[in-house]
Design an enzyme around this catalytic site. Structure first.
Site, short mmCIF file in Angstrom:
data_model
loop_
_atom_site.label_atom_id
_atom_site.label_comp_id
_atom_site.label_asym_id
_atom_site.label_seq_id
_atom_site.Cartn_x
_atom_site.Cartn_y
_atom_site.Cartn_z
N GLU A 126 0.86 -1.19 0.00
CA GLU A 126 0.00 0.00 0.00
C GLU A 126 0.89 1.24 0.00
O GLU A 126 2.10 1.12 0.24
CB GLU A 126 -0.90 -0.01 1.25
CG GLU A 126 -1.87 -1.17 1.25
CD GLU A 126 -2.85 -1.14 2.41
OE1 GLU A 126 -2.74 -0.24 3.27
OE2 GLU A 126 -3.73 -2.02 2.43
N GLY A 130 5.00 -0.98 2.70
CA GLY A 130 5.76 -1.76 1.71
C GLY A 130 6.57 -2.82 2.44
O GLY A 130 6.08 -3.93 2.67
N ASP A 239 8.13 -16.50 0.04
CA ASP A 239 9.32 -17.37 0.11
C ASP A 239 9.58 -18.01 -1.26
O ASP A 239 10.71 -18.02 -1.76
CB ASP A 239 9.12 -18.48 1.15
CG ASP A 239 9.21 -17.94 2.58
OD1 ASP A 239 9.77 -16.83 2.76
OD2 ASP A 239 8.73 -18.62 3.49
N GLY A 338 31.49 0.76 -22.93
CA GLY A 338 31.82 2.18 -23.02
C GLY A 338 30.58 3.00 -23.36
O GLY A 338 29.48 2.68 -22.92
N GLU A 362 9.43 -7.81 -3.80
CA GLU A 362 9.36 -9.08 -3.04
C GLU A 362 10.36 -9.05 -1.87
O GLU A 362 10.97 -10.06 -1.53
CB GLU A 362 9.52 -10.29 -3.96
CG GLU A 362 8.40 -10.33 -5.00
CD GLU A 362 8.06 -11.70 -5.55
OE1 GLU A 362 8.43 -12.71 -4.94
OE2 GLU A 362 7.38 -11.73 -6.60
N SER A 365 16.67 -5.58 -0.45
CA SER A 365 17.90 -6.24 0.02
C SER A 365 18.02 -6.11 1.54
O SER A 365 18.47 -7.04 2.22
CB SER A 365 19.13 -5.62 -0.65
OG SER A 365 19.16 -6.00 -2.00
C1 LIG Z 1 8.06 -2.62 -10.15
C2 LIG Z 1 7.48 -3.03 -8.83
C3 LIG Z 1 6.60 -4.10 -8.79
C4 LIG Z 1 6.02 -4.49 -7.56
N1 LIG Z 1 5.11 -5.50 -7.54
C5 LIG Z 1 4.40 -5.73 -6.41
C6 LIG Z 1 3.30 -6.65 -6.41
O1 LIG Z 1 3.00 -7.31 -7.42
N2 LIG Z 1 2.57 -6.78 -5.28
C7 LIG Z 1 2.86 -6.08 -4.14
O2 LIG Z 1 2.14 -6.24 -3.15
N3 LIG Z 1 3.91 -5.23 -4.09
C8 LIG Z 1 4.69 -5.03 -5.21
N4 LIG Z 1 5.74 -4.13 -5.18
C9 LIG Z 1 6.05 -3.41 -3.94
C10 LIG Z 1 7.38 -3.80 -3.35
O3 LIG Z 1 7.33 -5.08 -2.78
C11 LIG Z 1 7.78 -2.70 -2.35
O4 LIG Z 1 8.13 -1.57 -3.11
C12 LIG Z 1 8.92 -3.11 -1.46
O5 LIG Z 1 8.51 -4.12 -0.56
C13 LIG Z 1 9.48 -1.92 -0.65
O6 LIG Z 1 8.47 -1.20 -0.03
P1 LIG Z 1 8.41 0.40 -0.19
O7 LIG Z 1 8.53 0.70 -1.65
O8 LIG Z 1 7.22 0.88 0.50
O9 LIG Z 1 9.72 0.92 0.52
P2 LIG Z 1 9.90 1.19 2.10
O10 LIG Z 1 9.35 0.04 2.85
O11 LIG Z 1 9.39 2.54 2.40
O12 LIG Z 1 11.48 1.17 2.23
C14 LIG Z 1 12.30 2.29 1.86
C15 LIG Z 1 13.75 1.93 2.19
O13 LIG Z 1 13.88 1.70 3.60
C16 LIG Z 1 14.41 0.42 3.84
N5 LIG Z 1 13.81 -0.17 5.04
C17 LIG Z 1 12.51 -0.19 5.40
N6 LIG Z 1 12.35 -0.83 6.56
C18 LIG Z 1 13.58 -1.25 6.94
C19 LIG Z 1 14.10 -1.96 8.08
N7 LIG Z 1 13.29 -2.40 9.05
N8 LIG Z 1 15.42 -2.20 8.13
C20 LIG Z 1 16.25 -1.76 7.15
N9 LIG Z 1 15.83 -1.06 6.07
C21 LIG Z 1 14.51 -0.82 5.96
C22 LIG Z 1 14.05 -0.41 2.60
O14 LIG Z 1 14.89 -1.53 2.44
C23 LIG Z 1 14.21 0.65 1.51
O15 LIG Z 1 15.57 0.74 1.19
C24 LIG Z 1 6.37 -3.78 -6.39
C25 LIG Z 1 7.29 -2.72 -6.43
C26 LIG Z 1 7.83 -2.33 -7.64
C27 LIG Z 1 8.78 -1.16 -7.66
#
Ligand SMILES: Cc1cc2nc3c(=O)[nH]c(=O)nc-3n(C[C@H](O)[C@H](O)[C@H](O)COP(=O)(O)OP(=O)(O)OC[C@H]3O[C@@H](n4cnc5c(N)ncnc54)[C@H](O)[C@@H]3O)c2cc1C
Length: 383
Positions: A126, A130, A239, A338, A362, A365
């Site tokens: 949402e 994420g 998973d 290049g 999913e 990192s």
């Molecule tokens: C092209 C694309 C396709 C996608 N497809 C789907 C889909 O089909 N279904 C679906 O449900 N979702 C989907 N997603 C969503 C995706 O899984 C999320 O974008 C992802 O899980 C990260 O969530 P966020 O973007 O809200 O980033 P955030 O959760 O806001 O994270 C921002 C940064 O903070 C870091 N961070 C957050 N919490 C922690 C923590 N506790 N410790 C260390 N670092 C942290 C993250 O690693 C990241 O670097 C998709 C995303 C993209 C870009």
């Protein structure tokens, strides 16, 4: 664990490789440019059973083991990472939860469609949830033998083309992750509003949309699993999905590596091919090392899954390593090219853009490292 492929796996790999080269490779660049993979490409995959890879034959699927599924996704990603993620999401986190958690009636109703023609989508993220997906806000309120869903979902892969959506919403606001439930929703359901596709950096052929759930009525028969099981269903699906993203990453890494090797052999600098220069050779050697490491981690995770053993930590390691390998390898493949690597005439430019998101979706990192650390601190170091 056996490292060599079985005769069946070789046959399947060669079949998908031939199909990809003949049918998809000529169009992959256009799909990226036009930001759409046409439905005909998905139909072609369906003809070969690739929409029902993890679904047993009794439900119309082809019943591949996890290692074979990974091989197919890798081969597709070698020509189109966009098509590969569409297939990976559909198979791993769309169709399999219906098989695993669905009632007999739900399987009878939905699986034949999923294996034969319709893509599925998985919608947990949402705008405000994420990485912290358990914090989701969409609600599912009980009403007249069913539920009414409201809320906003983001980033839904296959969201435009899907026939079925697996949507996660909150049935209880008081009990955190245990208050989340899963629902199977059909495309076109009144109240399921599909937003416009995101204008992405890479994977442009794969559609990614937001969804608005506006008084969306879902009969109780379309709840997957028990009320409150949703988060557990989502995590177990992810998973398996992470092995798929690992395989997708491996495929795009191999594609970039092959381009880099070919270019290094043909491009002359200082009176010799680039491939004779040690600095370039070291890049190629490092690419090969990372590709082989990624392959081993993916195969190990898939092997554990096939053996019915816990595989979540290994799936996270495979996804983490392979996605970081893919971003590094595609980056270096541009370096080997290049200036020519920086223009769209050469495919490495697309591979670089496509690879970047594999470290994000999913589970980022950072989240993979959390999963691995929590697992090793709880269960000990793998031996
Ligand atoms: C092209 C694309 C396709 C996608 N497809 C789907 C889909 O089909 N279904 C679906 O449900 N979702 C989907 N997603 C969503 C995706 O899984 C999320 O974008 C992802 O899980 C990260 O969530 P966020 O973007 O809200 O980033 P955030 O959760 O806001 O994270 C921002 C940064 O903070 C870091 N961070 C957050 N919490 C922690 C923590 N506790 N410790 C260390 N670092 C942290 C993250 O690693 C990241 O670097 C998709 C995303 C993209 C870009």
């Amino acid at each position: 664990m056996r490292y060599d492929l079985s005769d069946d796996q070789i046959l399947i790999r060669d079949t998908v490789r031939t199909l990809c080269r003949a049918e998809f490779a000529p169009h992959a660049e256009r799909w990226d440019r036009e930001a759409i993979v046409p439905r005909e490409a998905v139909a072609k995959l369906a003809e070969h059973g690739f929409l029902g890879m993890a679904i047993p034959e009794e439900w119309g699927g082809v019943g591949y083991d996890a290692r074979t599924v990974a091989l197919v996704i890798e081969e597709i990603a070698r020509v189109s990472a966009a098509l590969a993620i569409m297939v990976s999401v559909h198979n791993s986190v769309g169709a399999v939860p219906v098989l695993r958690y669905g009632t007999e009636e739900q399987k009878r109703r939905f699986l034949p469609r999923l294996v034969s023609k319709e893509l599925s989508a998985f919608s947990i993220s949402e705008p405000d949830a994420g990485s912290d997906a358990g914090h989701l806000h969409a609600t599912a309120v009980r009403k007249d033998g069913g539920y009414v869903l409201n809320g906003r979902k983001n980033w839904v892969t296959n969201g435009e083309q899907a026939g079925l959506y697996l949507i996660f919403a909150r049935t209880n606001k008081e009990i955190g992750n245990k208050g989340i439930s899963a629902f199977v929703v059909e495309s076109g359901a009144p109240g399921l509003i599909v937003g416009k596709a995101e204008d992405k950096m890479g994977l442009r052929g794969s559609d990614t949309v937001s969804l608005t759930l506006q008084d969306l009525e879902v009969p109780v028969e379309q709840r997957l699993g028990a009320e409150g099981d949703g988060f557990r269903i989502a995590l177990s699906a992810l998973d398996a999905g992470r092995i798929g993203v690992g395989a997708q990453s491996l495929g795009v890494a191999i594609a970039a590596f092959e381009e880099a090797v070919a270019y290094a052999q043909q491009r002359q600098a200082f009176g010799q091919p680039l491939a004779k220069i040690q600095a370039i050779q070291f890049k190629l050697a490092e690419m090969e090392r990372r590709i082989q490491c990624a392959r081993l981690l993916i195969q190990r995770a898939a092997w554990l899954k096939d053996a019915g053993r816990p595989f979540a930590r290994e799936a996270s390691m495979a996804k983490l390593y392979a996605s970081e390998a893919a971003t590094w390898i595609t980056h270096q493949a541009i370096q080997v090219h290049g200036g020519y690597g920086y223009v769209k005439e050469y495919a490495v430019e697309r591979y670089y853009r496509d690879a970047r998101v594999m470290e994000i979706y999913e589970g980022t990192s950072e989240i993979q490292r959390l999963v691995i650390a929590r697992s090793l601190l709880k269960d000990g170091v793998a031996v």
